[in-house]
Design a protein around this motif. Structure first.
Motif, PDB file in Angstrom:
ATOM      1  N   LYS A 110      -5.042  -2.628   9.088  1.00 55.79           N
ATOM      2  CA  LYS A 110      -4.240  -1.641   8.365  1.00 55.79           C
ATOM      3  C   LYS A 110      -3.217  -1.024   9.309  1.00 55.79           C
ATOM      4  O   LYS A 110      -3.548  -0.612  10.415  1.00 55.79           O
ATOM      5  N   THR A 111      -1.976  -0.978   8.882  1.00 50.73           N
ATOM      6  CA  THR A 111      -0.919  -0.359   9.677  1.00 50.73           C
ATOM      7  C   THR A 111      -0.450   0.914   8.973  1.00 50.73           C
ATOM      8  O   THR A 111      -0.786   1.147   7.802  1.00 50.73           O
TER       9      THR A 111
ATOM     10  N   SER B 174       2.279   1.580   7.706  1.00 52.26           N
ATOM     11  CA  SER B 174       3.054   1.294   6.492  1.00 52.26           C
ATOM     12  C   SER B 174       2.148   1.038   5.286  1.00 52.26           C
ATOM     13  O   SER B 174       2.613   1.086   4.152  1.00 52.26           O
ATOM     14  N   ASP B 175       0.863   0.803   5.530  1.00 52.52           N
ATOM     15  CA  ASP B 175      -0.094   0.586   4.447  1.00 52.52           C
ATOM     16  C   ASP B 175      -0.712   1.896   3.938  1.00 52.52           C
ATOM     17  O   ASP B 175      -1.387   1.898   2.915  1.00 52.52           O
ATOM     18  N   TYR B 176      -0.520   2.996   4.650  1.00 52.22           N
ATOM     19  CA  TYR B 176      -1.140   4.270   4.276  1.00 52.22           C
ATOM     20  C   TYR B 176      -0.518   4.825   2.998  1.00 52.22           C
ATOM     21  O   TYR B 176       0.685   4.719   2.771  1.00 52.22           O
ATOM     22  N   THR B 177      -1.358   5.470   2.207  1.00 52.03           N
ATOM     23  CA  THR B 177      -0.839   6.230   1.068  1.00 52.03           C
ATOM     24  C   THR B 177      -0.206   7.507   1.621  1.00 52.03           C
ATOM     25  O   THR B 177      -0.401   7.856   2.795  1.00 52.03           O
TER      26      THR B 177
END
Length: 78
Positions: free
Chosen positions: A45-46, A48-51
């Protein structure tokens, strides 16, 4: 999210600053915290993947940790 001491720190927590002038610059020993920040247990997970909520949580934790470290004796000298 975790903040853990670096196994091979560039800075030391203990010691004196030994601040000294060198021409127009100041020099001192490398004193301070050197931590590794683990934001998630998901290795793939990077950011840019965070909500939006996850990103706000991460930023708030960075802020909280920075404020905690700013209260250290060495940090307040600067």
């Amino acid at each position: 999210m975790r903040f853990v001491p670096n196994k091979f720190p560039a800075l030391r927590i203990e010691g004196d600053l030994d601040k000294r002038g060198m021409g127009i610059y100041d020099s001192c020993n490398g004193i301070g915290a050197h931590e590794v920040i683990i934001e998630t247990p998901d290795h793939f997970k990077t950011m840019s993947d965070y909500t939006d909520g996850e990103m706000m949580d991460v930023l708030n934790k960075y802020l909280s940790r920075s404020q905690h470290l700013a209260g250290d004796k060495v940090s307040s000298i600067f």
